[in-house]
Design an enzyme around this catalytic site. Structure first.
Site, short mmCIF file in Angstrom:
data_model
loop_
_atom_site.label_atom_id
_atom_site.label_comp_id
_atom_site.label_asym_id
_atom_site.label_seq_id
_atom_site.Cartn_x
_atom_site.Cartn_y
_atom_site.Cartn_z
CG HIS A 84 53.17 94.68 2.07
ND1 HIS A 84 54.23 93.81 2.26
CD2 HIS A 84 53.12 95.46 3.18
CE1 HIS A 84 54.78 94.04 3.44
NE2 HIS A 84 54.13 95.04 4.01
N GLY A 165 62.87 72.70 4.77
CA GLY A 165 62.15 72.47 3.53
C GLY A 165 63.05 72.40 2.31
CG HIS A 170 54.72 75.59 -2.60
ND1 HIS A 170 53.63 75.90 -3.38
CD2 HIS A 170 54.37 74.47 -1.91
CE1 HIS A 170 52.67 75.02 -3.18
NE2 HIS A 170 53.10 74.13 -2.29
N PRO A 171 55.62 76.11 -5.98
CG PRO A 171 54.46 74.38 -6.98
CD PRO A 171 55.49 74.66 -5.94
CB THR A 172 50.73 77.86 -5.88
OG1 THR A 172 50.71 76.84 -4.86
CG2 THR A 172 50.48 77.25 -7.24
CB ALA A 173 52.49 78.31 -1.10
N GLY A 174 55.15 79.87 -2.72
CA GLY A 174 56.42 80.55 -2.53
C GLY A 174 57.21 80.07 -1.34
#
Length: 300
Positions: A84, A165, A170-174
């Site tokens: 997905h 924002g 975000h480096p890991t959470a996008g």
């Protein structure tokens, strides 16, 4: 439920395989006053979790924000793979007015949640659907295009500055899309072939953006464990494009490749009217209405 106002929320999280993480993400929706967890389902092929809950606006806001915090902490999209499309650990958060609430109130709630998750978790937020701040942001597929990997550069473009924002992925959470919309039916049709190219071609001919059915989004998906493929469909307004029309068009398009339908599935919850409408079509019922459904009358 004795609540005065009820809004539905169907957050999608990019985790469908790790059951321990799924339990932690769902936990904020359990045992809360003013919030009821209705359903959640995870798909390993999609590597995605879909949660359905309802609640009073303020309580719903608090529970969703808490769950977003858990997902941001647990999910690293640099390590994520799945069928997905996704751009965030929490990929999308839609709010749907259900009882004694208007679309405007759902939009207001979506913006409130967006502001909170941006502030608390340094998460870029795009408002979409009815909450969108510009026409090109209404369609989730347009917002998500490029996914997590491509968003690092996309978010720097003037036309794709986030609504809330930082203008930095975000480096890991996008990133996350938050908005208000009509009830959506997640409906998948499974095919008797393992050829993903065929499923993709069928999906292309079914979806509205390529000249198919209005209020239908679709893509081809490979189900490796079952050695088949599926046309994964989002029915964005089942009252105007019925489920049976999507099913029959998939059948028609599949025929040209010598492929048959081996089954279909609903992901998450579905409005009763959507299924009654389809049953009425296949049974050839004349002059049938929802007023003849026992459960519908009981719930009045």
């Amino acid at each position: 439920m004795s609540w005065n106002k009820i809004i539905e929320c169907v957050p999608n999280f990019s985790e469908g395989r790790d059951l321990e993480k799924i339990d932690q993400i769902v936990a904020p929706f359990r045992g809360k006053v003013g919030v009821k967890l209705l359903d959640y389902s995870n798909d390993e092929d999609h590597n995605r979790l879909v949660v359905t809950l309802v609640g009073e606006p303020e309580a719903l806001c608090e529970a969703v924000v808490e769950a977003v915090g858990v997902a941001v902490r647990l999910i690293d999209l640099n390590q994520h793979t799945g069928q997905h499309p996704r751009m965030g650990a929490v990929d999308v958060i839609p709010f749907i007015p259900i009882k004694n609430t208007s679309m405007e109130e759902a939009i207001e709630l979506s913006k409130k949640v967006a502001a909170k998750v941006a502030e608390l978790f340094n998460l870029p937020v795009f408002l979409y659907e009815k909450s969108a701040t510009a026409p090109h942001r209404e369609n989730l597929a347009s917002v998500r295009k490029g996914e997590f990997e491509g968003m690092a550069e996309k978010i720097k473009l003037p036309e794709w500055q986030p609504d809330f924002g930082p203008a930095e992925r975000h480096p890991t959470a996008g990133t996350v899309a938050i908005g208000a919309r009509m009830p959506l039916v997640a409906y998948n049709v499974n095919l008797s072939t393992d050829n993903l190219e065929i499923a993709t071609k069928i999906a292309k001919n079914v979806r509205h953006i390529n000249g198919g059915l209005r209020y239908v989004k679709a893509m081809g998906v490979e189900l490796k464990e079952r050695n088949i493929t599926q046309v994964s469909i989002n029915m964005t307004d089942y009252t105007r494009t019925a489920l049976y029309r999507a099913f029959e068009l998939v059948r028609i398009e599949a025929r040209r490749y010598g492929v048959t339908i081996v089954g279909s599935e609903i992901i998450g919850l579905v409005p009763m009217e959507a299924l009654i409408d389809t049953a009425s079509y296949y049974l050839g019922l004349e002059n049938f209405s929802m007023q003849q459904v026992l459960e519908a009358r009981i719930m009045e």
